[in-house]
Scaffold this motif. Structure first.
Motif, PDB file in Angstrom:
ATOM      1  N   PRO A  32       0.825  -1.211   0.000  1.00 64.28           N
ATOM      2  CA  PRO A  32       0.000   0.000   0.000  1.00 64.28           C
ATOM      3  C   PRO A  32       0.857   1.259   0.000  1.00 64.28           C
ATOM      4  CG  PRO A  32      -0.772  -1.580   1.650  1.00 64.28           C
ATOM      5  CD  PRO A  32       0.548  -2.080   1.152  1.00 64.28           C
ATOM      6  N   SER A  33       0.287   2.356  -0.479  1.00 68.59           N
ATOM      7  CA  SER A  33       0.990   3.640  -0.480  1.00 68.59           C
ATOM      8  C   SER A  33       1.153   4.144   0.946  1.00 68.59           C
ATOM      9  CB  SER A  33       0.200   4.670  -1.289  1.00 68.59           C
ATOM     10  OG  SER A  33       0.012   4.235  -2.618  1.00 68.59           O
ATOM     11  N   ALA A  34       2.196   4.949   1.177  1.00 67.77           N
ATOM     12  CA  ALA A  34       2.368   5.605   2.471  1.00 67.77           C
ATOM     13  C   ALA A  34       1.147   6.479   2.756  1.00 67.77           C
ATOM     14  CB  ALA A  34       3.640   6.447   2.464  1.00 67.77           C
ATOM     15  N   ALA A  35       0.755   6.556   4.031  1.00 66.44           N
ATOM     16  CA  ALA A  35      -0.463   7.285   4.379  1.00 66.44           C
ATOM     17  C   ALA A  35      -0.346   7.860   5.786  1.00 66.44           C
ATOM     18  CB  ALA A  35      -1.678   6.370   4.281  1.00 66.44           C
ATOM     19  N   ASN A  36      -1.279   8.753   6.110  1.00 66.47           N
ATOM     20  CA  ASN A  36      -1.326   9.367   7.431  1.00 66.47           C
ATOM     21  C   ASN A  36      -2.041   8.461   8.423  1.00 66.47           C
ATOM     22  OD1 ASN A  36      -0.095  11.651   6.381  1.00 66.47           O
ATOM     23  ND2 ASN A  36      -2.026  12.716   6.029  1.00 66.47           N
ATOM     24  N   SER A  37      -1.756   8.647   9.697  1.00 67.36           N
ATOM     25  CA  SER A  37      -2.515   7.936  10.722  1.00 67.36           C
ATOM     26  C   SER A  37      -3.983   8.339  10.625  1.00 67.36           C
ATOM     27  CB  SER A  37      -1.968   8.271  12.116  1.00 67.36           C
ATOM     28  OG  SER A  37      -2.023   9.668  12.353  1.00 67.36           O
ATOM     29  N   GLY A  38      -4.868   7.380  10.869  1.00 64.77           N
ATOM     30  CA  GLY A  38      -6.297   7.631  10.770  1.00 64.77           C
ATOM     31  C   GLY A  38      -6.870   7.452   9.379  1.00 64.77           C
ATOM     32  N   LEU A 108      -1.280   6.926  15.306  1.00 64.91           N
ATOM     33  CA  LEU A 108      -0.211   5.921  15.282  1.00 64.91           C
ATOM     34  C   LEU A 108       1.106   6.574  14.888  1.00 64.91           C
ATOM     35  CD1 LEU A 108       0.249   2.829  15.650  1.00 64.91           C
ATOM     36  CD2 LEU A 108       0.044   2.653  13.162  1.00 64.91           C
ATOM     37  N   ALA A 109       2.175   6.205  15.574  1.00 60.51           N
ATOM     38  CA  ALA A 109       3.490   6.811  15.364  1.00 60.51           C
ATOM     39  C   ALA A 109       3.985   6.616  13.934  1.00 60.51           C
ATOM     40  CB  ALA A 109       4.493   6.215  16.349  1.00 60.51           C
ATOM     41  N   ASN A 139       3.064   8.095   7.623  1.00 59.14           N
ATOM     42  CA  ASN A 139       3.718   9.398   7.545  1.00 59.14           C
ATOM     43  C   ASN A 139       3.707  10.122   8.889  1.00 59.14           C
ATOM     44  OD1 ASN A 139       4.039   9.151   4.725  1.00 59.14           O
ATOM     45  ND2 ASN A 139       1.971   9.931   4.377  1.00 59.14           N
ATOM     46  N   SER A 140       4.645  11.046   9.036  1.00 55.06           N
ATOM     47  CA  SER A 140       4.581  12.005  10.135  1.00 55.06           C
ATOM     48  C   SER A 140       3.473  13.004   9.803  1.00 55.06           C
ATOM     49  CB  SER A 140       5.926  12.721  10.280  1.00 55.06           C
ATOM     50  OG  SER A 140       5.872  13.666  11.312  1.00 55.06           O
TER      51      SER A 140
END
Length: 256
Positions: A32-38, A108-109, A139-140
């Motif tokens: 999967p592509s990098a993504a933000n928490s939530g 999530l960190a 991601n951050s």
């Protein structure tokens, strides 16, 4: 001698059959592509049956995705899903694409999370498994929210000239990085027509961890002889790259 050779031939045939079956199911994964928490993120993998007979009773399962940098953090199995999640058969030499969806938990960190995906089925009467590593980059992500108040629902502070009054609002960290060093700006005209003014001060919410909230107290000091009026505008709350805003009404009331 011939009997020994015959038995050896049978055993070798069985061995080769089991070896071929063991490697019958092959997977080629696209993470999967990098993504933000939530957020949800999607990937896929291609499953191929390399055997000469159909594979049946195919099921998919996942272990938790564990943080590579901080193994105390993870994406639980319940957050990982497949479509389809199982199917009755895959023809000899056939392939199919399976979609993978990962629902990243809120706050999530930021790091890479990895875990094992297992595909199981039956080929030529033998149970076979194929495994691969699923990797998800979180991601951050910096996000700040002021619940309750917004552009239409205002925080109201009422007071009389030469007096002070307070109001409060909450800041919530919806991202996965620590928020601190808050700044508060506004576009309110805090002066009346002859230069009397209102002074606004905001308390320091300190450090707000991911998923946590803090209360900010707003103090409005109404100057002596300031005109009776409603002084309104927008307050911007900022920490690093995260920001949110809300409407603030300051109402000067007559002395009783």
């Amino acid at each position: 001698m011939n009997k020994k050779v015959f038995m050896s031939g049978i055993l070798m045939a069985i061995f080769l059959l089991l070896v071929n079956a063991a490697f019958a199911l092959q997977t080629v994964n696209t993470d999967p592509s990098a993504a933000n928490s939530g957020a949800n993120t999607n990937g896929s993998f291609v499953l191929t049956n390399n055997d000469a007979t159909a594979a049946t009773g195919i099921t998919l399962s996942s272990a938790a995705l564990v943080g590579v940098t901080d193994a105390t953090k993870n994406i639980p199995t319940s957050a990982i899903s497949f479509s389809p999640s199982s199917f009755s058969s895959l023809a000899a030499g056939g392939s199919t694409t399976i979609a993978t969806t990962v629902a990243i938990p809120s706050n999530l960190a930021a790091q890479t999370y990895q875990g094992t995906i297992t595909v199981s089925g039956t080929v030529s009467g033998a149970t076979v498994n194929s495994t691969f590593t699923l990797s998800v980059v979180v991601n951050s992500y910096s996000s700040l929210d002021v619940p309750t108040y917004d552009a239409t629902t205002a925080l109201e502070i009422r007071g009389q000239e030469d007096n002070s009054n307070t109001g409060t609002f909450t800041v919530t960290n919806n991202g996965n990085v620590i928020l601190n060093s808050f700044t508060f700006t506004n576009n309110i005209n805090l002066n009346d027509s002859d230069g009397d003014s209102i002074t606004l001060t905001f308390s320091n919410p300190g450090t707000v961890n991911p998923g946590a909230s803090a209360t900010v107290t707003v103090t409005a000091a109404f100057g002596n002889n300031i005109d009776l009026d409603n002084y309104a505008g927008t307050v911007n709350v900022t920490s690093s790259t995260a920001t949110d805003s809300f409407k603030l009404n300051l109402q000067v009331q007559p002395e009783i």
